[in-house]
Design a protein around this motif. Structure first.
Motif: not given
Length: 333
Positions: A66-70, A130-140, A161-162
């Motif tokens: 389980l898990g994406y972000e570390a 940081a990674w998933l939240t900010y890249t999702t906001a950037y890309g979206g 977070g996003v």
């Protein structure tokens, strides 16, 4: 390196109690792979859905990871890997299939393309948030929604977070974020993060939210809506969209059917972060945007709570499902 590591696994789908911490084998990195010593984990709603069997793909059982972000440090690299190098601080995320590659562990081996550089000045807890939240906001918002300086953007579920990252991304480019949250308790913090206006939704309707957005924008509406909720409120919410605007849907917290709005013309986009970050160019752009904001202090990931040790992973998932936090939950190893 030792050949095992404490790892979070689950053998059946269900609530947080299905999560166990076990010793699992860790191979040496093969060609194109890197070994990472994990320092902190950032939790995401997708992981609760995956654990429960309600995500868009199913876990491989038994012994699913389980898990994406570390956030962590590279310990070893396989043949052919020139970047990152041993000792480099990194974060994980792109292209991870959670059953086989989930990062809830003390050490993980991943494809080199699944790790991105972390600025040396960014501590592991901040990096994990940081990674998933900010890249999702950037890309979206930017790549998909086309948000521009001077635009208004409505961000629903902004205490996530996003959502908190999206506020900061909008402010960074000169757009104006109008946000929603369910409770009055989170208003002050969202304003401190840069929200121009906060609409509390607990005792109101989507129609009333749309009307308030139009009022706040002088009758025009928001050029972009960034929505993680969907459901029956989706259609009436779109009445707050400016003519020709864009709705970007990046989540489905309300899994009930959503109708297509009627106030044409506008564009509906669906956004999946892995589509952007699975390409070399997408990773390059999103990582550069993220790390520039982290390095100069413009991006301040909101960490709702830090729990210490893998043995707190069940508590972390319970907290995430309570919706009592604002921002990301981080487990520090």
């Amino acid at each position: 390196m030792t050949n095992t590591a404490r790892t979070v696994l689950f053998h059946e789908v269900g609530g947080p109690d299905v999560l166990t911490v076990e010793d699992a084998p860790v191979p040496d990195p093969g060609p194109g792979q890197v070994a990472v010593r994990v320092q902190a984990l950032g939790l995401n709603r997708a992981e609760a859905l995956f654990r429960a069997g309600t995500y868009y793909y199913q876990p491989s059982l038994p012994a699913s990871r389980l898990g994406y972000e570390a956030a962590g440090v590279v310990e070893a690299v396989g043949e052919g890997v020139t970047e990152p190098a041993v000792g480099d601080p990194v974060t994980t995320g792109p292209g991870i299939e959670m059953s086989a590659q989930g990062v809830y562990a003390e050490r993980v081996v991943l494809p080199a393309a699944s790790v991105v550089p972390r600025p040396a000045t960014v501590d592991p807890v901040t990096g994990a948030a940081a990674w998933l939240t900010y890249t999702t906001a950037y890309g979206g918002l930017l790549e998909t929604g086309g948000l521009r300086p001077g635009d208004h953007v409505l961000i629903t579920g902004a205490s996530s977070g996003v959502g908190t990252a999206a506020i900061q991304v909008a402010r960074r480019i000169g757009a104006t974020p109008i946000v929603t949250t369910r409770t009055e308790a989170k208003r002050k913090r969202l304003l401190e993060l840069g929200a121009a206006e906060v609409i509390v939704t607990a005792d109101t309707t989507a129609e009333a939210v749309a009307e308030e957005v139009r009022r706040l924008t002088g009758g025009r509406g928001a050029e972009v809506m960034f929505d993680a909720i969907g459901g029956p409120g989706f259609r009436p919410l779109a009445e707050g969209l400016a003519p020709g605007g864009s709705m970007v849907v990046y989540g489905w917290l309300d899994r009930r059917p959503a109708e297509i709005p009627w106030n044409w013309p506008f564009t509906i986009h669906t956004y999946a972060n892995q589509v952007l970050t699975s390409t070399p160019e997408g990773r390059r752009r999103s990582t550069a945007f993220l790390n520039a904001g982290l390095a100069d202090g413009g991006f301040r990931p909101v960490v709702g709570e830090v729990l210490d040790g893998l043995d707190r992973i069940r508590d972390a998932h319970r907290l995430m499902e309570s919706n009592a936090h604002l921002g990301k939950i981080v487990v520090r190893l």
